[in-house]
Write a protein that holds these residues in place. Sequence first.
Motif, PDB file in Angstrom:
ATOM      1  N   VAL A  81       0.854  -1.180   0.000  1.00 57.51           N
ATOM      2  CA  VAL A  81       0.000   0.000   0.000  1.00 57.51           C
ATOM      3  C   VAL A  81       0.893   1.235   0.000  1.00 57.51           C
ATOM      4  CG1 VAL A  81      -1.779   1.252   1.270  1.00 57.51           C
ATOM      5  CG2 VAL A  81      -1.760  -1.223   1.325  1.00 57.51           C
ATOM      6  N   ILE A  82       0.627   2.167  -0.911  1.00 51.95           N
ATOM      7  CA  ILE A  82       1.321   3.453  -0.899  1.00 51.95           C
ATOM      8  C   ILE A  82       0.484   4.366  -0.018  1.00 51.95           C
ATOM      9  CG2 ILE A  82       2.201   5.384  -2.250  1.00 51.95           C
ATOM     10  CD1 ILE A  82       2.332   3.454  -4.640  1.00 51.95           C
ATOM     11  N   HIS A  83       1.069   4.784   1.105  1.00 48.79           N
ATOM     12  CA  HIS A  83       0.332   5.497   2.151  1.00 48.79           C
ATOM     13  C   HIS A  83       0.817   6.945   2.227  1.00 48.79           C
ATOM     14  CE1 HIS A  83      -1.824   5.932   5.915  1.00 48.79           C
ATOM     15  NE2 HIS A  83      -0.732   6.397   6.486  1.00 48.79           N
ATOM     16  N   SER A 104       5.340  10.060   0.954  1.00 48.91           N
ATOM     17  CA  SER A 104       4.629   8.789   0.954  1.00 48.91           C
ATOM     18  C   SER A 104       5.519   7.689   1.502  1.00 48.91           C
ATOM     19  CB  SER A 104       4.187   8.431  -0.456  1.00 48.91           C
ATOM     20  OG  SER A 104       5.315   8.164  -1.254  1.00 48.91           O
ATOM     21  N   GLU A 105       4.854   6.603   1.938  1.00 51.47           N
ATOM     22  CA  GLU A 105       5.561   5.417   2.401  1.00 51.47           C
ATOM     23  C   GLU A 105       4.912   4.214   1.738  1.00 51.47           C
ATOM     24  OE1 GLU A 105       5.773   5.058   6.678  1.00 51.47           O
ATOM     25  OE2 GLU A 105       5.602   7.205   6.891  1.00 51.47           O
ATOM     26  N   THR A 106       5.711   3.240   1.359  1.00 46.05           N
ATOM     27  CA  THR A 106       5.180   1.991   0.823  1.00 46.05           C
ATOM     28  C   THR A 106       5.243   0.958   1.936  1.00 46.05           C
ATOM     29  OG1 THR A 106       5.963   2.555  -1.374  1.00 46.05           O
ATOM     30  CG2 THR A 106       5.405   0.268  -0.983  1.00 46.05           C
ATOM     31  N   LYS A 107       4.063   0.461   2.347  1.00 42.73           N
ATOM     32  CA  LYS A 107       3.976  -0.453   3.483  1.00 42.73           C
ATOM     33  C   LYS A 107       3.225  -1.712   3.061  1.00 42.73           C
ATOM     34  CE  LYS A 107       3.670   3.147   7.024  1.00 42.73           C
ATOM     35  NZ  LYS A 107       2.864   3.635   8.143  1.00 42.73           N
ATOM     36  N   PRO A 108       3.476  -2.828   3.760  1.00 39.54           N
ATOM     37  CA  PRO A 108       2.651  -4.009   3.508  1.00 39.54           C
ATOM     38  C   PRO A 108       1.241  -3.799   4.053  1.00 39.54           C
ATOM     39  CG  PRO A 108       4.492  -4.521   4.983  1.00 39.54           C
ATOM     40  CD  PRO A 108       4.589  -3.090   4.626  1.00 39.54           C
ATOM     41  N   LEU A 109       0.296  -4.511   3.500  1.00 36.95           N
ATOM     42  CA  LEU A 109      -1.106  -4.362   3.876  1.00 36.95           C
ATOM     43  C   LEU A 109      -1.329  -4.671   5.356  1.00 36.95           C
ATOM     44  CD1 LEU A 109      -3.926  -3.787   2.752  1.00 36.95           C
ATOM     45  CD2 LEU A 109      -4.145  -6.203   2.269  1.00 36.95           C
ATOM     46  N   GLN A 110      -0.571  -5.616   5.924  1.00 36.97           N
ATOM     47  CA  GLN A 110      -0.750  -6.011   7.313  1.00 36.97           C
ATOM     48  C   GLN A 110      -0.474  -4.868   8.278  1.00 36.97           C
ATOM     49  OE1 GLN A 110       0.887  -7.602   4.918  1.00 36.97           O
ATOM     50  NE2 GLN A 110       1.392  -9.703   5.478  1.00 36.97           N
ATOM     51  N   ASP A 111       0.465  -3.986   7.941  1.00 38.28           N
ATOM     52  CA  ASP A 111       0.823  -2.896   8.847  1.00 38.28           C
ATOM     53  C   ASP A 111      -0.324  -1.909   9.046  1.00 38.28           C
ATOM     54  OD1 ASP A 111       3.253  -4.094   8.970  1.00 38.28           O
ATOM     55  OD2 ASP A 111       4.353  -2.517   7.902  1.00 38.28           O
ATOM     56  N   LEU A 112      -1.183  -1.766   8.048  1.00 39.48           N
ATOM     57  CA  LEU A 112      -2.265  -0.787   8.116  1.00 39.48           C
ATOM     58  C   LEU A 112      -3.624  -1.423   8.397  1.00 39.48           C
ATOM     59  CD1 LEU A 112      -1.201   1.254   4.981  1.00 39.48           C
ATOM     60  CD2 LEU A 112      -0.797   1.874   7.336  1.00 39.48           C
ATOM     61  N   LEU A 113      -3.656  -2.746   8.645  1.00 36.08           N
ATOM     62  CA  LEU A 113      -4.915  -3.477   8.643  1.00 36.08           C
ATOM     63  C   LEU A 113      -6.012  -2.975   9.579  1.00 36.08           C
ATOM     64  CD1 LEU A 113      -4.765  -7.263   8.012  1.00 36.08           C
ATOM     65  CD2 LEU A 113      -6.142  -5.527   6.963  1.00 36.08           C
ATOM     66  N   PRO A 114      -5.841  -2.742  10.828  1.00 38.16           N
ATOM     67  CA  PRO A 114      -7.031  -2.416  11.628  1.00 38.16           C
ATOM     68  C   PRO A 114      -7.778  -1.185  11.119  1.00 38.16           C
ATOM     69  CG  PRO A 114      -5.140  -2.768  13.039  1.00 38.16           C
ATOM     70  CD  PRO A 114      -4.646  -2.788  11.636  1.00 38.16           C
ATOM     71  N   SER A 115      -7.072  -0.171  10.712  1.00 36.96           N
ATOM     72  CA  SER A 115      -7.733   1.076  10.326  1.00 36.96           C
ATOM     73  C   SER A 115      -8.104   1.126   8.843  1.00 36.96           C
ATOM     74  CB  SER A 115      -6.825   2.262  10.648  1.00 36.96           C
ATOM     75  OG  SER A 115      -5.645   2.185   9.898  1.00 36.96           O
ATOM     76  N   ILE A 116      -7.660   0.166   8.066  1.00 36.97           N
ATOM     77  CA  ILE A 116      -7.814   0.247   6.621  1.00 36.97           C
ATOM     78  C   ILE A 116      -8.910  -0.691   6.093  1.00 36.97           C
ATOM     79  CG2 ILE A 116      -6.243  -1.523   5.787  1.00 36.97           C
ATOM     80  CD1 ILE A 116      -4.930   0.529   4.069  1.00 36.97           C
ATOM     81  N   VAL A 117      -9.536  -1.470   6.972  1.00 38.94           N
ATOM     82  CA  VAL A 117     -10.503  -2.486   6.536  1.00 38.94           C
ATOM     83  C   VAL A 117     -11.668  -1.860   5.773  1.00 38.94           C
ATOM     84  CG1 VAL A 117     -12.148  -4.217   7.371  1.00 38.94           C
ATOM     85  CG2 VAL A 117      -9.864  -4.094   8.335  1.00 38.94           C
ATOM     86  N   SER A 118     -12.135  -0.697   6.196  1.00 35.21           N
ATOM     87  CA  SER A 118     -13.267  -0.066   5.525  1.00 35.21           C
ATOM     88  C   SER A 118     -12.918   0.393   4.106  1.00 35.21           C
ATOM     89  CB  SER A 118     -13.763   1.125   6.337  1.00 35.21           C
ATOM     90  OG  SER A 118     -12.759   2.114   6.404  1.00 35.21           O
ATOM     91  N   GLN A 119     -11.645   0.541   3.792  1.00 39.05           N
ATOM     92  CA  GLN A 119     -11.225   0.998   2.474  1.00 39.05           C
ATOM     93  C   GLN A 119     -10.969  -0.154   1.506  1.00 39.05           C
ATOM     94  OE1 GLN A 119      -7.802   3.486   3.017  1.00 39.05           O
ATOM     95  NE2 GLN A 119      -8.802   4.741   4.545  1.00 39.05           N
ATOM     96  N   LEU A 120     -10.942  -1.381   2.011  1.00 36.32           N
ATOM     97  CA  LEU A 120     -10.636  -2.525   1.157  1.00 36.32           C
ATOM     98  C   LEU A 120     -11.809  -2.837   0.242  1.00 36.32           C
ATOM     99  CD1 LEU A 120      -8.893  -4.874   3.719  1.00 36.32           C
ATOM    100  CD2 LEU A 120      -7.825  -3.513   1.947  1.00 36.32           C
ATOM    101  N   GLY A 121     -11.510  -3.192  -0.979  1.00 36.09           N
ATOM    102  CA  GLY A 121     -12.534  -3.540  -1.955  1.00 36.09           C
ATOM    103  C   GLY A 121     -12.466  -5.019  -2.279  1.00 36.09           C
TER     104      GLY A 121
END
Length: 167
Positions: A81-83, A104-121
């Motif tokens: 994820v580019i954050h 920007s930072e490029t991070k794995p999806l796991q690092d952002l998971l709790p707060s990013i679930v609503s944005q996942l498609g």
Amino acid sequence: MTVTAAEKEMEENKQKMIAKRFGKESASTGGKGAVRRKKKAPSRGSAARSDVKLTAALKKLGATNIPGIEEVNLFKHDGKVIHFVNPKVQASIAANTYIISGPSETKPLQDLLPSIVSQLGMDNLSQLQSIASSAQAGGAAAPTVEDDDDDVPDLVEGNFEEVSEGN
């Protein structure tokens, strides 16, 4: 051989004329008889030029700033994820173009998971399932904790004083 005052004055005038004509602190910047400049003016760097070109292109598109955006996440196919945090966001609705700029930072999806679930498609659903299955497999393989509470006595129901007197 003696030098007269007239010869001295003539020599000084000659030196002044040479200095004026050939650039020793000359005030003239061009014209007939001017000397070529020896110092090349420093050109702008390529980053500055490209920034100017980008600004001109955005102005042509009619992009307007969108205030109040706290974060932007761009999902890649490889699970990264580019954050962007507090980015500058510009949009041109007519051209269907959005411009996101800032650190920007490029991070794995796991690092952002709790707060990013609503944005996942739907695209990210398979990645999320693979992360969950690997977490379950990792949880089952975790070593069990042995009982190290040998020094602590078991709890006894009733009156503790009677039990302690009985021992």
